[in-house]
Design an enzyme around this catalytic site. Structure first.
Site, short mmCIF file in Angstrom:
data_model
loop_
_atom_site.label_atom_id
_atom_site.label_comp_id
_atom_site.label_asym_id
_atom_site.label_seq_id
_atom_site.Cartn_x
_atom_site.Cartn_y
_atom_site.Cartn_z
N ASN A 129 -0.57 0.63 -6.90
CA ASN A 129 -1.26 -0.19 -5.90
C ASN A 129 -2.03 0.77 -5.00
OD1 ASN A 129 -2.08 -1.90 -3.88
ND2 ASN A 129 -0.04 -2.15 -2.96
N TRP A 130 -3.33 0.78 -5.17
CA TRP A 130 -4.15 1.73 -4.39
C TRP A 130 -4.41 1.25 -2.96
CZ3 TRP A 130 -8.62 3.15 -8.33
CH2 TRP A 130 -8.09 4.00 -9.29
N LYS A 131 -4.06 0.00 -2.68
CA LYS A 131 -4.35 -0.59 -1.35
C LYS A 131 -5.83 -0.36 -1.00
CE LYS A 131 0.39 0.42 -0.21
NZ LYS A 131 1.43 0.45 0.78
N HIS B 113 1.93 -9.37 -1.53
CA HIS B 113 2.37 -8.05 -1.06
C HIS B 113 2.74 -8.17 0.41
CE1 HIS B 113 2.29 -3.85 0.15
NE2 HIS B 113 2.48 -3.56 -1.13
N GLU C 273 2.19 -6.41 2.91
CA GLU C 273 1.11 -6.13 3.86
C GLU C 273 0.21 -7.36 4.02
OE1 GLU C 273 -0.27 -2.52 2.06
OE2 GLU C 273 1.55 -1.50 2.72
N GLU D 149 10.15 -5.53 -3.22
CA GLU D 149 9.72 -4.47 -2.33
C GLU D 149 10.33 -4.68 -0.94
OE1 GLU D 149 5.93 -2.47 -3.83
OE2 GLU D 149 5.31 -4.12 -2.58
N GLY E 279 6.02 2.65 2.15
CA GLY E 279 5.22 3.64 2.87
C GLY E 279 5.99 4.38 3.95
N SER F 81 8.43 3.50 -1.75
CA SER F 81 8.55 4.96 -1.75
C SER F 81 9.08 5.53 -3.07
CB SER F 81 9.42 5.42 -0.57
OG SER F 81 8.84 5.00 0.66
N GLY G 127 2.84 2.80 -4.29
CA GLY G 127 1.71 2.93 -3.38
C GLY G 127 1.30 4.39 -3.24
N GLY G 128 1.87 5.06 -2.26
CA GLY G 128 1.47 6.44 -1.93
C GLY G 128 1.44 7.39 -3.13
C1 PEP Z 1 3.42 -0.60 -2.20
O1 PEP Z 1 2.36 -0.50 -1.62
O2 PEP Z 1 3.61 -1.60 -2.89
C2 PEP Z 1 4.42 0.47 -2.05
C3 PEP Z 1 5.57 0.31 -2.62
O3 PEP Z 1 4.04 1.58 -1.33
P1 PEP Z 1 4.81 2.99 -1.28
O4 PEP Z 1 5.10 3.39 -2.70
O5 PEP Z 1 3.86 3.92 -0.61
O6 PEP Z 1 6.07 2.77 -0.50
#
Ligand code: PEP
Length: 274
Positions: A14-16, A104, A106, A178, A184, A224, A245-246
């Site tokens: 997920n590049w957001k 998601h 966010e 999640e 994040g 994470s 994500g990250g």
């Molecule tokens: C996400 O954006 O879905 C996510 C899990 O981010 P991260 O891996 O950075 O926690």
């Protein structure tokens, strides 16, 4: 219990709101090279998904590595209409997009995305041939008050309640658990906490649809995930992948997570079901 060989392991990026088109192209070309060099299990037992922002979707479809899928990060539930700034399922299909991430945290937190609209989005995605990936998860407050399981069950029930039983598997539906407190933050759910909630999710899927269907739906963990913790998370019976994500912004770390999944399937004999 041994790990299911019926469900593929899905590793999703997920590049957001990251990456200009040139950066997106560079990532996808580099990912294609990694995937070419590691063909064993990719596409059959391990599936790769990339969810870029809308601006890079067309390019991502054109540069999609073989055996990977491109998902959008959101969509509107209607196929057209007076909804300024929105993108419809028909538009995504027109681009050749394979699926869509829905709900998601966010989007729930910053854009008022609620379960009622999500129920419509899940059905619309399935109708338009877009694979829905529905995100669920509790906040820190909800976990601390002991409500995590109830919250996740309610999110599933509301968002999936209108989906036809047949479409539950034919649409390619997947779920991403999640926990909001782990996204994040560098804070990861322990494999035990994650496995427990994934088992709860499978149980809820069985009551919404049925046991057989619940066994076929991949439930990904997100929060994470990194190359260093992916293996111990994915080893659990009900953890069928990772939404990242990250660590999905660089091919070096994203491919480390794919590599952990490939190692796991290499060590798990296939039942020949895939
Ligand atoms: C996400 O954006 O879905 C996510 C899990 O981010 P991260 O891996 O950075 O926690």
């Amino acid at each position: 219990m041994t790990k299911s060989t019926v469900r593929p392991i899905v590793i999703a990026a997920n590049w957001k709101m990251h990456k200009l088109r040139g950066e997106a192209m560079e990532f996808l070309d580099e990912l294609a090279t990694y995937m070419d060099e590691h063909p064993q299990g990719l596409g059959s037992r391990v599936e790769v998904v990339v969810a870029p922002p809308f601006t890079s979707l067309e390019l991502a479809v054109e540069h999609c590595p073989p055996h990977a899928r491109i998902y959008s990060q959101n969509m509107h539930q209607d196929d057209h209409g007076a909804f300024t700034g929105e993108v419809s399922p028909a538009m995504l299909r027109d681009l050749g997009v394979d699926g869509v991430v829905l709900g998601h945290s966010e989007r729930r937190q910053y854009f008022n995305e609620h379960d009622g609209a999500l129920a419509e989005k899940v059905v619309a995605a399935a109708e338009f041939g877009l694979r829905p990936m529905l995100c669920v998860g509790e906040t820190l407050e909800e976990r601390q008050s002991g409500a995590a399981e109830d919250v996740v069950r309610r999110q599933l029930e509301t968002a999936l309640g209108d989906l036809d039983v047949i479409k539950a598997t034919s649409s390619g539906l997947s779920i991403a658990y999640e926990p909001v407190w782990a996204i994040g933050t560098g804070e990861t759910a322990t494999p035990e906490i994650a496995q427990h909630l994934h088992a709860v999710i499978r149980d809820e899927l069985a009551s919404i649809f049925n046991v057989e269907i619940a066994e076929r739906i991949s439930v990904l963990y997100g929060g994470s995930v990194k190359p260093g913790n992916a293996g111990e998370l994915l080893a659990n019976v009900d953890i069928d992948g990772a939404l990242v994500g990250g660590a999905a912004l660089e091919v070096a770390s994203f491919s480390g997570i794919i590599g952990a999944a490939l190692d796991l399937v290499a060590a798990t004999p296939s039942a020949g079901a895939r």
